[in-house]
Design an enzyme around this catalytic site. Structure first.
Site, PDB file in Angstrom:
ATOM      1  N   TYR A 139       9.091  -6.150   2.844  1.00  0.00           N
ATOM      2  CA  TYR A 139       8.311  -7.376   3.019  1.00  0.00           C
ATOM      3  C   TYR A 139       8.021  -7.985   1.646  1.00  0.00           C
ATOM      4  O   TYR A 139       6.885  -8.179   1.251  1.00  0.00           O
ATOM      5  CB  TYR A 139       7.021  -7.043   3.762  1.00  0.00           C
ATOM      6  CG  TYR A 139       6.256  -8.215   4.310  1.00  0.00           C
ATOM      7  CD1 TYR A 139       6.870  -9.426   4.633  1.00  0.00           C
ATOM      8  CD2 TYR A 139       4.879  -8.108   4.546  1.00  0.00           C
ATOM      9  CE1 TYR A 139       6.149 -10.485   5.144  1.00  0.00           C
ATOM     10  CE2 TYR A 139       4.147  -9.157   5.067  1.00  0.00           C
ATOM     11  CZ  TYR A 139       4.788 -10.351   5.359  1.00  0.00           C
ATOM     12  OH  TYR A 139       4.058 -11.408   5.878  1.00  0.00           O
ATOM     13  N   LEU A 174       5.329   7.300  -8.218  1.00  0.00           N
ATOM     14  CA  LEU A 174       4.228   6.729  -7.441  1.00  0.00           C
ATOM     15  C   LEU A 174       4.575   5.298  -7.065  1.00  0.00           C
ATOM     16  O   LEU A 174       4.985   4.514  -7.929  1.00  0.00           O
ATOM     17  CB  LEU A 174       2.936   6.743  -8.263  1.00  0.00           C
ATOM     18  CG  LEU A 174       1.776   5.891  -7.727  1.00  0.00           C
ATOM     19  CD1 LEU A 174       1.229   6.458  -6.421  1.00  0.00           C
ATOM     20  CD2 LEU A 174       0.656   5.779  -8.780  1.00  0.00           C
ATOM     21  N   ILE A 176       2.547   2.117  -5.598  1.00  0.00           N
ATOM     22  CA  ILE A 176       1.248   1.551  -5.238  1.00  0.00           C
ATOM     23  C   ILE A 176       1.498   0.396  -4.277  1.00  0.00           C
ATOM     24  O   ILE A 176       1.955  -0.671  -4.674  1.00  0.00           O
ATOM     25  CB  ILE A 176       0.493   1.058  -6.486  1.00  0.00           C
ATOM     26  CG1 ILE A 176       0.332   2.182  -7.510  1.00  0.00           C
ATOM     27  CG2 ILE A 176      -0.867   0.495  -6.095  1.00  0.00           C
ATOM     28  CD1 ILE A 176      -0.279   1.729  -8.830  1.00  0.00           C
ATOM     29  N   CYS A 178       3.048   0.849  -0.616  1.00  0.00           N
ATOM     30  CA  CYS A 178       4.404   1.256  -0.217  1.00  0.00           C
ATOM     31  C   CYS A 178       4.892   0.585   1.057  1.00  0.00           C
ATOM     32  O   CYS A 178       6.028   0.829   1.489  1.00  0.00           O
ATOM     33  CB  CYS A 178       4.471   2.772  -0.059  1.00  0.00           C
ATOM     34  SG  CYS A 178       3.441   3.410   1.291  1.00  0.00           S
ATOM     35  N   TRP A 180       6.066  -0.227   4.617  1.00  0.00           N
ATOM     36  CA  TRP A 180       6.576   0.625   5.680  1.00  0.00           C
ATOM     37  C   TRP A 180       7.555   1.680   5.156  1.00  0.00           C
ATOM     38  O   TRP A 180       8.295   2.274   5.917  1.00  0.00           O
ATOM     39  CB  TRP A 180       7.245  -0.222   6.753  1.00  0.00           C
ATOM     40  CG  TRP A 180       6.278  -1.085   7.506  1.00  0.00           C
ATOM     41  CD1 TRP A 180       5.560  -0.733   8.616  1.00  0.00           C
ATOM     42  CD2 TRP A 180       5.908  -2.429   7.215  1.00  0.00           C
ATOM     43  NE1 TRP A 180       4.772  -1.774   9.028  1.00  0.00           N
ATOM     44  CE2 TRP A 180       4.951  -2.833   8.190  1.00  0.00           C
ATOM     45  CE3 TRP A 180       6.270  -3.344   6.213  1.00  0.00           C
ATOM     46  CZ2 TRP A 180       4.377  -4.104   8.189  1.00  0.00           C
ATOM     47  CZ3 TRP A 180       5.689  -4.603   6.221  1.00  0.00           C
ATOM     48  CH2 TRP A 180       4.761  -4.976   7.191  1.00  0.00           C
ATOM     49  N   GLU A 203      -1.066   1.045  10.192  1.00  0.00           N
ATOM     50  CA  GLU A 203       0.217   0.852  10.879  1.00  0.00           C
ATOM     51  C   GLU A 203       1.381   1.125   9.931  1.00  0.00           C
ATOM     52  O   GLU A 203       2.388   1.718  10.324  1.00  0.00           O
ATOM     53  CB  GLU A 203       0.305  -0.564  11.443  1.00  0.00           C
ATOM     54  CG  GLU A 203      -0.636  -0.836  12.601  1.00  0.00           C
ATOM     55  CD  GLU A 203      -0.318   0.014  13.817  1.00  0.00           C
ATOM     56  OE1 GLU A 203       0.879   0.186  14.129  1.00  0.00           O
ATOM     57  OE2 GLU A 203      -1.255   0.520  14.461  1.00  0.00           O
ATOM     58  N   GLN A 204       1.252   0.694   8.686  1.00  0.00           N
ATOM     59  CA  GLN A 204       2.300   0.975   7.711  1.00  0.00           C
ATOM     60  C   GLN A 204       2.407   2.470   7.449  1.00  0.00           C
ATOM     61  O   GLN A 204       3.508   3.022   7.382  1.00  0.00           O
ATOM     62  CB  GLN A 204       2.016   0.224   6.407  1.00  0.00           C
ATOM     63  CG  GLN A 204       2.255  -1.277   6.493  1.00  0.00           C
ATOM     64  CD  GLN A 204       2.052  -1.974   5.160  1.00  0.00           C
ATOM     65  OE1 GLN A 204       1.404  -1.444   4.262  1.00  0.00           O
ATOM     66  NE2 GLN A 204       2.608  -3.159   5.028  1.00  0.00           N
ATOM     67  N   CYS A 356       5.277 -21.305   2.517  1.00  0.00           N
ATOM     68  CA  CYS A 356       5.651 -20.423   1.412  1.00  0.00           C
ATOM     69  C   CYS A 356       7.050 -20.747   0.899  1.00  0.00           C
ATOM     70  O   CYS A 356       7.288 -20.734  -0.321  1.00  0.00           O
ATOM     71  CB  CYS A 356       5.566 -18.967   1.849  1.00  0.00           C
ATOM     72  SG  CYS A 356       3.874 -18.371   2.091  1.00  0.00           S
TER      73      CYS A 356
END
Length: 387
Positions: A139, A174, A176, A178, A180, A203-204, A356
């Site tokens: 996304y 790492l 920060i 993430c 899905w 949900e993710q 957008c």
């Protein structure tokens, strides 16, 4: 014109206010005109709402079906290319002042508020995102330099990130924010690294854990300010937009503390063409509450004395193409999604994706990937572009 006088004017006049007509003419937009980017007004209360509430009134009126536009993306492109959005934001001055003061006086991204954006946006239903996104469920902006499809653009983006980070087997990484799990899965499967991914979305987290089962990956529900440990590499994709200027210092302090001295930190973020005191009122209300897009100067000020910039890559125009690909997939899936979501949601989601796309097409919006290192680092970094 006072609000009461404006309401009286609207009740007596069927034609749009001259102020609005002249403003839109600067972008070659005609009210009830024949061009695909012209607006078709079905309810004259639209004029009142735009003149008194700016972008929020415009967007709410669209959701309610009070105006239409065949090429909404081109409408927004023209509006933003001519900087008319600034004039729209200037109307409803009390609301504008309130938005500015809200961002200046309050920290809208405290640990307690960090989960609000997940509850309103990321947790609406994985079915929407599964229908709209590619198979990795990325996304964020794809990389289209040599891609012919959304699937390729996102795969190229994921691999570009891994190569910019110079991932090596056995490293601890790492992520920060993430999502899905598309990137953490790609890193673990193709580069042999161990990954910790964090998200504020339940949900993710649930879906990412399912998708990464059997891999050296942990997905935790937590705010970045609770992190500890040491990592060879850190990456953050499409999360920095939710951090907020009042937290830039602690965000980069946290990353600096977590990163090993010879490590690399890749920051992937949308950037605004200039520093703004507030965010768009409609986006804040309906899509990303408490969000704030950084400018280049805000980022450089925040990282000073913390990180050195090894590379700064801008491919903002690729986001236009990504958004239009998302819209095509979402629209194609709507016959199935409509049983779970109403017409207002469809119009809200279309408005979101199209405005957008216009934002990036106008070049107000940028997409930046920064590769950062500590001053203590002894590694020699060579900037690269894949493909």
């Amino acid at each position: 014109m006072p609000k009461t006088s404006l309401n009286h004017y609207m009740e007596r006049h069927a034609t749009p206010p001259e102020t609005l007509v002249n403003l839109l003419a600067k972008a070659d937009i005609t009210i009830n005109g024949d061009a695909p980017w012209d607006v078709q007004v079905h309810d004259e209360t639209v004029y009142r709402d735009v003149l008194t509430r700016g972008s929020l009134g415009l967007g709410q009126a669209y959701i309610e079906g009070r105006w239409e536009c065949a090429r909404l993306d081109e409408f927004f492109h023209r509006v933003m290319r001519a900087n008319l959005d600034e004039a729209l934001g200037g109307w409803g001055k009390l609301q504008l002042l309130g938005d500015v003061l809200r961002h200046v006086l309050f920290n809208l991204q405290t640990p307690q508020r960090a989960y609000q954006v997940a509850q309103q946006h990321y947790d609406i239903g994985n079915d929407v995102f599964e229908a709209m996104l590619d198979s990795s469920m990325s996304y964020s902006c794809g990389y289209w330099a040599h891609a012919e499809s959304l699937e390729q653009a996102q795969q190229h983006k994921l691999d570009m990130i891994c190569r910019k980070l110079d991932l090596q087997p056995g490293e601890r990484v790492l992520e920060i924010g993430c999502g899905w799990g598309g990137l953490v899965r790609h890193m673990a499967m193709h580069y042999g690294v161990e990954v910790l991914g964090i998200t504020v979305s339940k949900e993710q987290q649930k879906l990412a854990r399912e998708r990464c089962a059997g891999l050296p990956v942990r997905i935790e529900l937590m705010d970045y300010r609770r992190l500890d440990g040491q990592f060879d590499k850190i990456v953050s994709v499409g999360m920095f937009e939710h951090v907020g200027p009042k937290n830039y210092g602690i965000y980069f302090d946290t990353a600096h503390h977590l990163l090993k001295d010879n490590g690399l930190f890749l920051l992937h973020t949308i950037g605004n063409h200039k520093t703004a005191l507030q965010t768009d009122a409609w986006i804040d209300r309906y899509i990303f509450p408490n969000g704030k897009l950084p400018s280049a100067s805000e980022i450089t000020t925040a990282i000073e004395k913390k990180f050195l910039i090894e590379d700064w890559h801008n491919f903002g125009q690729d986001y236009d193409r990504t958004l239009m690909a998302w819209w095509e997939k979402f629209n194609r899936a709507w016959p199935e999604l409509q049983f779970q979501y109403d017409e207002s949601f469809y119009r809200m989601w279309k408005y979101y994706l199209m405005c957008c796309a216009g934002y990036f097409r106008s070049r107000q919006g940028q997409l930046w990937q920064l590769v950062l290192s500590k001053r203590e680092s002894t590694r020699m970094y060579r900037s690269m572009r894949p493909l």
